[in-house]
Scaffold this active site. Structure first.
Site, PDB file in Angstrom:
ATOM      1  N   LYS A  31       0.848  -1.195   0.000  1.00 24.63           N
ATOM      2  CA  LYS A  31       0.000   0.000   0.000  1.00 24.63           C
ATOM      3  C   LYS A  31       0.881   1.243   0.000  1.00 24.63           C
ATOM      4  CE  LYS A  31      -2.434   1.622   3.692  1.00 24.63           C
ATOM      5  NZ  LYS A  31      -2.409   3.096   3.804  1.00 24.63           N
ATOM      6  N   ASP A  58      -3.503   4.227  -1.948  1.00 24.46           N
ATOM      7  CA  ASP A  58      -4.474   4.698  -0.952  1.00 24.46           C
ATOM      8  C   ASP A  58      -4.445   6.220  -0.875  1.00 24.46           C
ATOM      9  OD1 ASP A  58      -6.270   4.769   1.161  1.00 24.46           O
ATOM     10  OD2 ASP A  58      -4.747   4.339   2.680  1.00 24.46           O
ATOM     11  N   LYS A  60      -7.362   8.018  -1.363  1.00 19.37           N
ATOM     12  CA  LYS A  60      -8.708   8.417  -0.901  1.00 19.37           C
ATOM     13  C   LYS A  60      -9.264   9.586  -1.711  1.00 19.37           C
ATOM     14  CE  LYS A  60      -7.804   6.882   3.853  1.00 19.37           C
ATOM     15  NZ  LYS A  60      -6.365   6.536   3.757  1.00 19.37           N
ATOM     16  N   ASP A  63     -13.564  14.173  -4.874  1.00 16.93           N
ATOM     17  CA  ASP A  63     -13.639  15.390  -5.691  1.00 16.93           C
ATOM     18  C   ASP A  63     -14.858  15.256  -6.599  1.00 16.93           C
ATOM     19  OD1 ASP A  63     -12.885  17.766  -7.122  1.00 16.93           O
ATOM     20  OD2 ASP A  63     -10.793  17.352  -6.643  1.00 16.93           O
ATOM     21  N   THR A 117     -10.800   6.157  10.841  1.00 14.42           N
ATOM     22  CA  THR A 117     -10.692   5.572  12.191  1.00 14.42           C
ATOM     23  C   THR A 117     -10.407   6.639  13.246  1.00 14.42           C
ATOM     24  OG1 THR A 117      -8.355   5.098  11.851  1.00 14.42           O
ATOM     25  CG2 THR A 117      -9.884   3.328  11.360  1.00 14.42           C
ATOM     26  N   ARG A 211       3.170  -0.807  10.544  1.00 16.73           N
ATOM     27  CA  ARG A 211       4.276  -0.788  11.501  1.00 16.73           C
ATOM     28  C   ARG A 211       4.702  -2.133  12.085  1.00 16.73           C
ATOM     29  NH1 ARG A 211       1.388   4.153  14.250  1.00 16.73           N
ATOM     30  NH2 ARG A 211      -0.296   2.885  13.389  1.00 16.73           N
TER      31      ARG A 211
END
Ligand code: C5P
Length: 235
Positions: A31, A58, A60, A63, A117, A211
């Protein structure tokens, strides 16, 4: 482990290529988010895609429909395998994204982000949404699928109810993968987490792990541990 996608949340092309070279063959794709894309740009996407990697871009998109459709086409031409749009962009924007992807020679999967999130109900309220967070997520997910998207991004907390509501067809991409049982260390800003096997059991199509792999002393060993944990739980 085709279902395991690694978030290349790093600052440079060199770091991204170093990780991809180590993890290729063990994980199912990479990603690239706004951080790395803003630093290194489309040439990194093309470079990894040219190496045969599945790239989940990614960014997002949110528009007007024509702009998003052109962005989807541009991403597809770079060799992007999957990309995100904001479902809050509405039905016309979502349909335009799906149609643009479908018209490409190798159509990328288009998946929708519902509620970030980082939101809680107070924040949702501040942007003018008065219904419960769970309801907002489910309603945007249903809109995404009805508008022709291939699926959605969903946190572990929403995964079970969403799989039930959407049925088996749509893709569900899930970040927030942690958990002692899987041997993945946690202790960070992910508020809602699941182990990898639990997430797949709850209906995730793909897992996004950052991570726990990229910040590990040995990223390949960490990826192998998570991939092995995915095999438990009946798969
Ligand atoms: O936490 P981890 O490093 O595994 O993050 C992987 C991906 O999960 C990130 O690239 C980001 O898109 C997403 N994320 C999220 N909510 C957070 C932190 C990260 O959805 N609180």
């Amino acid at each position: 482990m085709q279902e395991l996608l690694v978030a290349l949340d790093v600052n440079s092309r060199d770091q991204a290529l170093w990780l991809a070279d180590r993890l290729r063959g063990t994980v199912g794709g990479f990603k690239i988010g706004s951080r790395l894309f803003t630093t290194e740009g489309p040439s990194l996407v093309a470079a990894l895609a040219d190496r045969g990697d599945r790239i989940f871009l990614d960014l997002k998109y949110h528009d007007i429909p024509t702009v998003v459709a052109e962005a989807v086409r541009a991403a597809g031409r770079l060799g992007t395998w999957m990309l995100t749009v904001h479902t809050a962009g509405g039905q016309a924007m979502l349909s335009a994204a799906a149609e643009a992807a479908g018209g490409l020679e190798r159509p990328p999967h288009v998946v929708g982000v519902t509620v970030l999130t980082s939101f809680d109900e107070a924040e949702l309220n501040r942007v003018g949404v008065s219904r419960a967070l769970g309801e907002q997520v489910e309603s945007l997910a249903a809109l995404a699928v009805a508008s022709g998207l291939d699926g959605i991004v969903a946190s572990p907390r929403e995964l079970g109810p969403l799989r039930q509501r959407l049925g088996p067809g749509p893709l569900i991409v899930t970040p927030g993968i942690r958990g002692g049982a899987a041997g993945v260390s946690g202790g960070d800003d992910q508020r809602r987490t699941l182990g990898p096997a639990e997430a797949l059991d709850a209906g995730a199509s793909y897992l996004v792990v950052g991570r726990p792999i990229i910040a590990a002393a040995d990223p390949l060993a960490a990826a192998q541990t998570i991939a092995a944990a995915c095999q438990t739980g009946g798969r």
